[in-house]
Design a protein around this motif. Structure first.
Motif, PDB file in Angstrom:
ATOM      1  N   TYR A 107      10.167 -11.163  -3.121  1.00 20.01           N
ATOM      2  CA  TYR A 107       9.970  -9.934  -3.878  1.00 20.01           C
ATOM      3  C   TYR A 107       8.974  -9.032  -3.129  1.00 20.01           C
ATOM      4  N   TYR A 108       9.358  -7.778  -3.010  1.00 13.59           N
ATOM      5  CA  TYR A 108       8.555  -6.804  -2.270  1.00 13.59           C
ATOM      6  C   TYR A 108       8.114  -5.667  -3.183  1.00 13.59           C
ATOM      7  N   CYS A 109       6.858  -5.339  -3.085  1.00 15.42           N
ATOM      8  CA  CYS A 109       6.316  -4.174  -3.764  1.00 15.42           C
ATOM      9  C   CYS A 109       6.636  -2.930  -2.920  1.00 15.42           C
ATOM     10  N   ASN A 110       6.922  -1.843  -3.586  1.00 19.06           N
ATOM     11  CA  ASN A 110       7.273  -0.592  -2.914  1.00 19.06           C
ATOM     12  C   ASN A 110       6.530   0.548  -3.587  1.00 19.06           C
ATOM     13  N   VAL A 111       5.856   1.369  -2.788  1.00 19.23           N
ATOM     14  CA  VAL A 111       5.050   2.459  -3.358  1.00 19.23           C
ATOM     15  C   VAL A 111       5.333   3.753  -2.609  1.00 19.23           C
ATOM     16  N   ASP A 112       5.604   4.802  -3.353  1.00 12.26           N
ATOM     17  CA  ASP A 112       5.858   6.150  -2.827  1.00 12.26           C
ATOM     18  C   ASP A 112       4.597   6.969  -3.090  1.00 12.26           C
ATOM     19  N   LEU A 113       3.933   7.428  -2.030  1.00  9.65           N
ATOM     20  CA  LEU A 113       2.646   8.060  -2.240  1.00  9.65           C
ATOM     21  C   LEU A 113       2.362   9.163  -1.247  1.00  9.65           C
ATOM     22  N   GLU A 114       1.320   9.924  -1.569  1.00 11.64           N
ATOM     23  CA  GLU A 114       0.767  10.905  -0.643  1.00 11.64           C
ATOM     24  C   GLU A 114      -0.575  10.368  -0.150  1.00 11.64           C
ATOM     25  N   ARG A 115      -0.835  10.562   1.132  1.00 14.38           N
ATOM     26  CA  ARG A 115      -2.097  10.099   1.695  1.00 14.38           C
ATOM     27  C   ARG A 115      -3.090  11.238   1.756  1.00 14.38           C
ATOM     28  N   THR A 116      -4.352  10.863   1.943  1.00 11.02           N
ATOM     29  CA  THR A 116      -5.410  11.866   2.006  1.00 11.02           C
ATOM     30  C   THR A 116      -5.687  12.304   3.443  1.00 11.02           C
ATOM     31  N   VAL A 117      -5.743  11.396   4.365  1.00 10.96           N
ATOM     32  CA  VAL A 117      -6.153  11.728   5.733  1.00 10.96           C
ATOM     33  C   VAL A 117      -4.988  12.326   6.511  1.00 10.96           C
ATOM     34  N   VAL A 118      -3.909  11.596   6.602  1.00 11.16           N
ATOM     35  CA  VAL A 118      -2.703  12.083   7.274  1.00 11.16           C
ATOM     36  C   VAL A 118      -1.791  12.638   6.180  1.00 11.16           C
ATOM     37  N   VAL A 119      -1.847  13.938   5.986  1.00 11.09           N
ATOM     38  CA  VAL A 119      -1.166  14.561   4.851  1.00 11.09           C
ATOM     39  C   VAL A 119       0.337  14.344   4.956  1.00 11.09           C
ATOM     40  N   GLY A 120       0.930  13.988   3.837  1.00  7.61           N
ATOM     41  CA  GLY A 120       2.368  13.773   3.811  1.00  7.61           C
ATOM     42  C   GLY A 120       2.715  12.740   2.777  1.00  7.61           C
ATOM     43  N   ARG A 121       3.996  12.576   2.571  1.00  4.95           N
ATOM     44  CA  ARG A 121       4.487  11.619   1.588  1.00  4.95           C
ATOM     45  C   ARG A 121       5.085  10.433   2.332  1.00  4.95           C
ATOM     46  N   TYR A 122       4.713   9.243   1.910  1.00  2.72           N
ATOM     47  CA  TYR A 122       5.109   8.030   2.620  1.00  2.72           C
ATOM     48  C   TYR A 122       5.566   6.968   1.634  1.00  2.72           C
ATOM     49  N   VAL A 123       6.373   6.054   2.125  1.00  2.00           N
ATOM     50  CA  VAL A 123       6.782   4.884   1.355  1.00  2.00           C
ATOM     51  C   VAL A 123       6.243   3.646   2.054  1.00  2.00           C
ATOM     52  N   TYR A 124       5.531   2.845   1.299  1.00  2.00           N
ATOM     53  CA  TYR A 124       4.948   1.624   1.835  1.00  2.00           C
ATOM     54  C   TYR A 124       5.565   0.407   1.162  1.00  2.00           C
ATOM     55  N   TRP A 125       5.610  -0.687   1.946  1.00  2.00           N
ATOM     56  CA  TRP A 125       6.121  -1.960   1.456  1.00  2.00           C
ATOM     57  C   TRP A 125       5.033  -3.028   1.519  1.00  2.00           C
ATOM     58  N   GLY A 126       5.032  -3.897   0.540  1.00  2.00           N
ATOM     59  CA  GLY A 126       4.164  -5.055   0.589  1.00  2.00           C
ATOM     60  C   GLY A 126       4.711  -6.096   1.535  1.00  2.00           C
ATOM     61  N   GLN A 127       3.943  -7.174   1.715  1.00  2.00           N
ATOM     62  CA  GLN A 127       4.328  -8.202   2.673  1.00  2.00           C
ATOM     63  C   GLN A 127       5.375  -9.157   2.115  1.00  2.00           C
ATOM     64  N   GLY A 128       5.592  -9.112   0.837  1.00  2.00           N
ATOM     65  CA  GLY A 128       6.576  -9.970   0.189  1.00  2.00           C
ATOM     66  C   GLY A 128       5.947 -11.223  -0.380  1.00  2.00           C
ATOM     67  N   THR A 129       6.456 -11.644  -1.517  1.00  2.00           N
ATOM     68  CA  THR A 129       5.986 -12.882  -2.146  1.00  2.00           C
ATOM     69  C   THR A 129       7.211 -13.668  -2.615  1.00  2.00           C
ATOM     70  N   GLN A 130       7.200 -14.954  -2.326  1.00  2.00           N
ATOM     71  CA  GLN A 130       8.359 -15.798  -2.622  1.00  2.00           C
ATOM     72  C   GLN A 130       8.371 -16.206  -4.088  1.00  2.00           C
ATOM     73  N   VAL A 131       9.525 -16.043  -4.713  1.00  2.00           N
ATOM     74  CA  VAL A 131       9.765 -16.559  -6.061  1.00  2.00           C
ATOM     75  C   VAL A 131      10.934 -17.539  -5.957  1.00  2.00           C
ATOM     76  N   THR A 132      10.678 -18.764  -6.363  1.00  2.00           N
ATOM     77  CA  THR A 132      11.704 -19.800  -6.312  1.00  2.00           C
ATOM     78  C   THR A 132      11.906 -20.375  -7.705  1.00  2.00           C
ATOM     79  N   VAL A 133      13.141 -20.305  -8.171  1.00  2.00           N
ATOM     80  CA  VAL A 133      13.486 -20.873  -9.471  1.00  2.00           C
ATOM     81  C   VAL A 133      14.306 -22.126  -9.210  1.00  2.00           C
ATOM     82  N   SER A 134      13.733 -23.248  -9.574  1.00  2.00           N
ATOM     83  CA  SER A 134      14.378 -24.525  -9.270  1.00  2.00           C
ATOM     84  C   SER A 134      13.996 -25.570 -10.303  1.00  2.00           C
ATOM     85  N   SER A 135      14.931 -26.464 -10.572  1.00  2.00           N
ATOM     86  CA  SER A 135      14.630 -27.564 -11.489  1.00  2.00           C
ATOM     87  C   SER A 135      14.249 -28.817 -10.718  1.00  2.00           C
TER      88      SER A 135
END
Length: 121
Positions: free
Chosen positions: A93-121
Motif C-alpha cells: 500500500y502506497y500513500c499518495n499526496v498532491d501538494l504545492e511546495r514552498t521553496v520550489v514553487v509548483g504542484r507535485y505528487v509524492y509517493w510513500g515508500q510503501g507498506t506491506q499488508v498481508t492477509v493470511s490464515s
C-alpha cells in the motif's frame, strides 16, 4: 524537500483490521488530495481511496463499506482504516499526496515508500 512516512502495515487474518497512516512533512505550502493506492504481485497499481482537502472521499468498489479514509489537515496526515480484510487485499500500500511546495514553487505528487499488508490464515 518533502517526506512521506507510512506506518501500520502487517500480517492479519481474514476478517481482521489494520490501520495505515501516512505523515507528510517538509517544505509544504498546501496539500490537495491525499490517497492510498495498492499493488499486488503481478498486478498494476490501483487506487484504493482518496480524500480531497474539503473532505470528499472516493473508494474503489472492492473496498467500499470496508475501508475508511480520513485526514488531519493540521498534521498533514492521512489514515486508512481497513476492516473485514480479505485475501484479495494483500498488497503493498502506497500513500499518495498532491501538494504545492514552498521553496520550489509548483504542484507535485509524492509517493510513500510503501507498506506491506498481508492477509493470511
Amino acid at each position: 524537500q518533502v517526506q512521506l512516512v507510512e506506518s501500520g502495515g502487517g500480517l492479519v487474518q481474514p476478517g481482521g483490521s489494520l490501520r495505515l497512516s501516512c505523515a507528510a512533512s517538509g517544505s509544504i505550502f498546501r496539500i490537495y488530495a491525499m490517497g492510498w493506492y495498492r499493488q499486488a504481485p503481478g498486478k498494476q497499481r490501483e487506487l484504493v481511496a482518496v480524500i480531497t482537502n474539503s473532505g470528499t472521499t472516493n473508494y474503489a468498489d472492492s473496498v467500499k463499506g470496508r475501508f475508511t479514509i480520513s485526514r488531519d489537515n493540521a498534521k498533514n496526515t492521512v489514515d486508512l482504516q481497513m476492516n473485514s480484510l480479505q485475501f484479495e487485499d494483500t498488497a503493498v500500500y502506497y500513500c499518495n499526496v498532491d501538494l504545492e511546495r514552498t521553496v520550489v514553487v509548483g504542484r507535485y505528487v509524492y509517493w510513500g515508500q510503501g507498506t506491506q499488508v498481508t492477509v493470511s490464515s
